[in-house]
Design a protein around this motif. Structure first.
Motif, PDB file in Angstrom:
ATOM      1  N   SER A  85      47.778  41.168  39.961  1.00 16.96           N
ATOM      2  CA  SER A  85      46.471  41.837  40.085  1.00 16.96           C
ATOM      3  C   SER A  85      46.571  43.057  40.991  1.00 16.96           C
ATOM      4  N   ASP A 143      43.065  41.785  33.133  1.00 16.86           N
ATOM      5  CA  ASP A 143      43.595  40.841  34.118  1.00 16.86           C
ATOM      6  C   ASP A 143      43.195  39.420  33.725  1.00 16.86           C
ATOM      7  N   GLU A 144      44.096  38.721  33.069  1.00 10.68           N
ATOM      8  CA  GLU A 144      43.857  37.365  32.563  1.00 10.68           C
ATOM      9  C   GLU A 144      42.495  37.271  31.872  1.00 10.68           C
TER      10      GLU A 144
HETATM   11 MG    MG Z   1      45.757  37.808  39.695  1.00  9.09          MG
END
Ligand code: MG
Ligand code: ADP
Length: 260
Positions: free
Chosen positions: A44, A166-167
């Motif tokens: 991240s 991000d995911e």
């Molecule tokens: Mg992360």
């Protein structure tokens, strides 16, 4: 061909804690880069520096060979795992807001014909992500998958060249996730995007990516775990995948061949 995005010797440190060290990376336009790595590796953080939300402690990030503007520009859009939309705004208002930030960064409000044009663009984008029937619905009334569709619309309405994820599908049920995969591949092709996606799901990384990048620590000091940061330890190009534009052209060429 020079890379669309280049990271040169990027380090991110918080105090004496090294999170990323010596990250070197070139991303070609049209790539779909999957980033994998253990929890806490700095995935991240890497997306935040690419987004321009955070400056690296050392090193440089170039977009089209130019240093990244210090603030998050409209050339990059982002979708997080959750909570990237505003709960007090409807789907349409959330998407218009994405445009207002890009087009009127200081006023964050558009008026008159500019606002009407923005509403039209936002409506079209919501239709493109499959939310054409939910324009006036609030996020709380949308399912998890639909909220992520909205977050994608909010990011894409600015027409970024690079979409950072991000995911984005991590909190969704498997069936919904499969629908989201189909959607993201369609959007990647239709809008000729360059995508950088962090995922926990190896299968997702390999099915969607044209390239898989693994980040992790190369060295570890058991007495001082913060001493060393993570970097790109594997970078796997998946040769059977090509950039969306090239792929679309190949399909058009084969259709032409078949029909003639
Ligand atoms: Mg992360
Ligand atoms: N603003 C910050 N200040 C201090 N440490 C941070 C900050 N942001 C992230 N970290 C630390 O950096 C490491 C990497 O975090 P993160 O990038 O979120 O990892 P990942 O996304 O791979 O799980 C973690 O140890 C986290 O605690």
């Amino acid at each position: 061909m020079s890379a669309l995005l280049t990271l040169r010797d990027v380090w991110v440190e918080y105090g004496d804690k090294v999170v990323l060290e010596k990250v070197n990376l070139g991303v070609e336009a049209g790539a779909f880069v999957s980033i994998i790595g253990p929890s806490g590796a700095g995935k991240s953080t890497l997306l935040r520096v690419i987004l321009g939300q955070e400056a690296p402690t050392q090193g440089s990030i170039l977009l089209d060979g130019q240093p990244l503007a210090p603030e998050c520009g409209p050339d990059r859009g982002v979708v997080f795992q959750r909570y990237s939309v505003f709960p007090h705004l409807t789907a349409l208002e959330n998407t218009v807001f994405g445009l207002e930030c890009a087009k009127a960064p200081f006023l964050t409000r558009l008026y008159g014909s500019a606002r009407r044009a923005a509403m039209g663009e936002a409506t079209a984008m919501l239709q493109a992500v499959g939310l054409g029937d939910s324009l006036h619905v609030y996020p709380a009334q949308l399912s998890g998958g639909m909220q992520q569709r909205l977050a994608i619309a909010q990011a894409l309405v600015k027409r970024p060249r690079i979409l950072l994820l991000d995911e984005p599908f991590g909190a969704l049920d498997p069936g919904i996730r499969a629908d989201m995969h189909a959607l993201i591949v369609k959007l990647w092709r239709d809008y000729a995007l360059t995508i950088i996606m962090v995922t926990h799901d190896l299968r997702e990384a390999f099915t969607l990516g044209t390239r898989v990048l693994a980040i992790d620590k190369r060295r570890h000091d058991p007495h001082a775990p913060h001493r060393y940061g993570a970097t790109a330890v594997y970078d796997l190009p998946l040769r059977d995948r090509v950039a969306p534009v090239a792929q679309a052209e190949a399909e058009i060429a084969s259709e032409t061949t078949c029909s003639s």
